[in-house]
Write an enzyme that holds these catalytic residues in place. Structure first.
Site, mmCIF file in Angstrom:
data_model
loop_
_atom_site.group_PDB
_atom_site.id
_atom_site.type_symbol
_atom_site.label_atom_id
_atom_site.label_comp_id
_atom_site.label_asym_id
_atom_site.label_seq_id
_atom_site.Cartn_x
_atom_site.Cartn_y
_atom_site.Cartn_z
ATOM 1 N N ASN A 96 13.013 -9.918 86.538
ATOM 2 C CA ASN A 96 13.436 -8.707 85.760
ATOM 3 C C ASN A 96 12.398 -7.644 85.770
ATOM 4 O O ASN A 96 11.234 -8.037 85.760
ATOM 5 C CB ASN A 96 13.468 -9.321 84.275
ATOM 6 C CG ASN A 96 13.990 -8.206 83.318
ATOM 7 O OD1 ASN A 96 14.997 -7.433 83.722
ATOM 8 N ND2 ASN A 96 13.536 -7.996 82.298
ATOM 9 N N HIS A 103 10.919 -4.962 83.221
ATOM 10 C CA HIS A 103 10.889 -4.390 81.821
ATOM 11 C C HIS A 103 10.069 -3.157 81.647
ATOM 12 O O HIS A 103 8.904 -3.079 82.008
ATOM 13 C CB HIS A 103 10.268 -5.555 81.056
ATOM 14 C CG HIS A 103 10.420 -5.370 79.512
ATOM 15 N ND1 HIS A 103 11.617 -5.286 78.702
ATOM 16 C CD2 HIS A 103 9.399 -5.123 78.530
ATOM 17 C CE1 HIS A 103 11.183 -4.960 77.411
ATOM 18 N NE2 HIS A 103 9.867 -4.928 77.414
ATOM 19 N N SER A 122 6.712 -3.679 83.791
ATOM 20 C CA SER A 122 6.242 -5.029 84.268
ATOM 21 C C SER A 122 7.557 -5.611 85.149
ATOM 22 O O SER A 122 8.628 -5.434 84.601
ATOM 23 C CB SER A 122 5.703 -6.055 83.110
ATOM 24 O OG SER A 122 4.993 -5.141 82.435
ATOM 25 N N ASP A 152 11.711 -11.754 78.030
ATOM 26 C CA ASP A 152 10.570 -10.733 78.290
ATOM 27 C C ASP A 152 9.302 -11.536 78.451
ATOM 28 O O ASP A 152 8.250 -11.095 78.326
ATOM 29 C CB ASP A 152 10.447 -9.449 77.719
ATOM 30 C CG ASP A 152 11.739 -8.800 77.775
ATOM 31 O OD1 ASP A 152 11.893 -7.951 76.662
ATOM 32 O OD2 ASP A 152 12.421 -8.670 78.693
HETATM 33 C C1 GRF Z 1 15.009 0.631 83.362
HETATM 34 O O1 GRF Z 1 14.127 1.544 82.560
HETATM 35 C C2 GRF Z 1 14.554 -0.583 83.212
HETATM 36 O O2 GRF Z 1 13.193 -0.538 82.921
HETATM 37 C C3 GRF Z 1 15.319 -1.150 82.035
HETATM 38 O O3 GRF Z 1 16.631 -0.697 82.020
HETATM 39 C C4 GRF Z 1 16.505 0.607 82.916
HETATM 40 C C5 GRF Z 1 17.388 0.282 83.940
HETATM 41 O O4 GRF Z 1 17.646 1.629 84.673
HETATM 42 N N1 GRF Z 1 15.440 -2.491 82.157
HETATM 43 P P1 GRF Z 1 18.596 1.540 85.833
HETATM 44 O O5 GRF Z 1 20.029 0.975 85.456
HETATM 45 O O6 GRF Z 1 18.094 0.579 86.979
HETATM 46 O O7 GRF Z 1 18.832 2.861 86.401
#
Ligand code: GRF
Length: 196
Positions: free
Chosen positions: A107, A109, A136, A145
């Site tokens: 994932n 984050h 991260s 997370d």
């Molecule tokens: C990103 O900022 C990621 O860190 C968070 O959600 C957002 C996803 O954006 N988990 P996308 O859908 O990949 O454009």
């Protein structure tokens, strides 16, 4: 034999596009599925345009987490992923699910974990007066997370930063970090990567 990567999204899928674009040439993995819990997620159209198989498992169509995840598992099992990348996937996954796919789920984050697990990460970093923020990539475990960190990208926080300006500066770093970590992870390397 290339590793098969399923990417789970809920929104625009910019991280999905970055991951899929990176899996070419001598990269040890290839995308096998883009799955969304949101039927009209913008990332689904992008995946289709890239020729990647897509699927929708709408969480609103299921009574609870267990039945939703059972449907998720059915679709994922058919795609036979070696790795699952959560990329803006906004559903909390149960311990049963993370155990079923243990060691295979990543994932991204938008914080410097272990700080600011959960939501509103940039606003929280600003409110705390932090001097740096970032993103991260971590292995997904039952703890939200909370899994082992595989990579981080760091940016300085400037006095006039807002959550929006911070997010705008960090998102391109996500698009560098996640593909770099995936390539290493697919090659069996789990040493943490720090950018820049
Ligand atoms: C990103 O900022 C990621 O860190 C968070 O959600 C957002 C996803 O954006 N988990 P996308 O859908 O990949 O454009």
């Amino acid at each position: 034999m290339s590793k098969r990567v399923a990417i789970l999204i809920s929104g625009g899928g910019s991280n999905m596009v970055a991951l899929a674009d990176s899996m070419t040439g001598d990269h040890p993995a290839r995308p096998c599925l883009v799955l969304s819990n949101i039927p009209d997620a913008g990332g689904l159209e992008k995946a289709r345009a890239m020729g990647i198989p897509t699927a929708i498992v709408n969480h609103k169509s299921y009574e609870g987490r267990a039945t939703f995840e059972a449907a998720l598992n059915t679709v994922l099992a058919a795609a036979r992923p070696d790795i699952i990348c959560l990329a803006g996937f906004m559903r909390v996954l149960t311990a049963d699910f993370t155990q079923r796919w243990a060691g295979k789920i990543l994932n991204i984050h938008p914080s410097l974990l272990p700080k600011y697990k959960g939501l509103n990460t940039h606003a929280r970093a600003l409110a705390a007066g932090d001097k740096a923020a970032g993103c991260s990539v971590h292995e997904v475990t039952a703890e939200l997370d909370g899994g082992p960190i595989l990579g981080q990208a760091i940016v300085p926080i400037t006095p006039d930063d807002t959550p929006e300006t911070l997010a705008a500066r960090i998102l391109p770093l996500e698009h560098q970090l996640y593909p770099a970590v995936l390539r290493r992870f697919a090659g069996g390397d789990t040493l943490p990567l720090i950018l820049p």
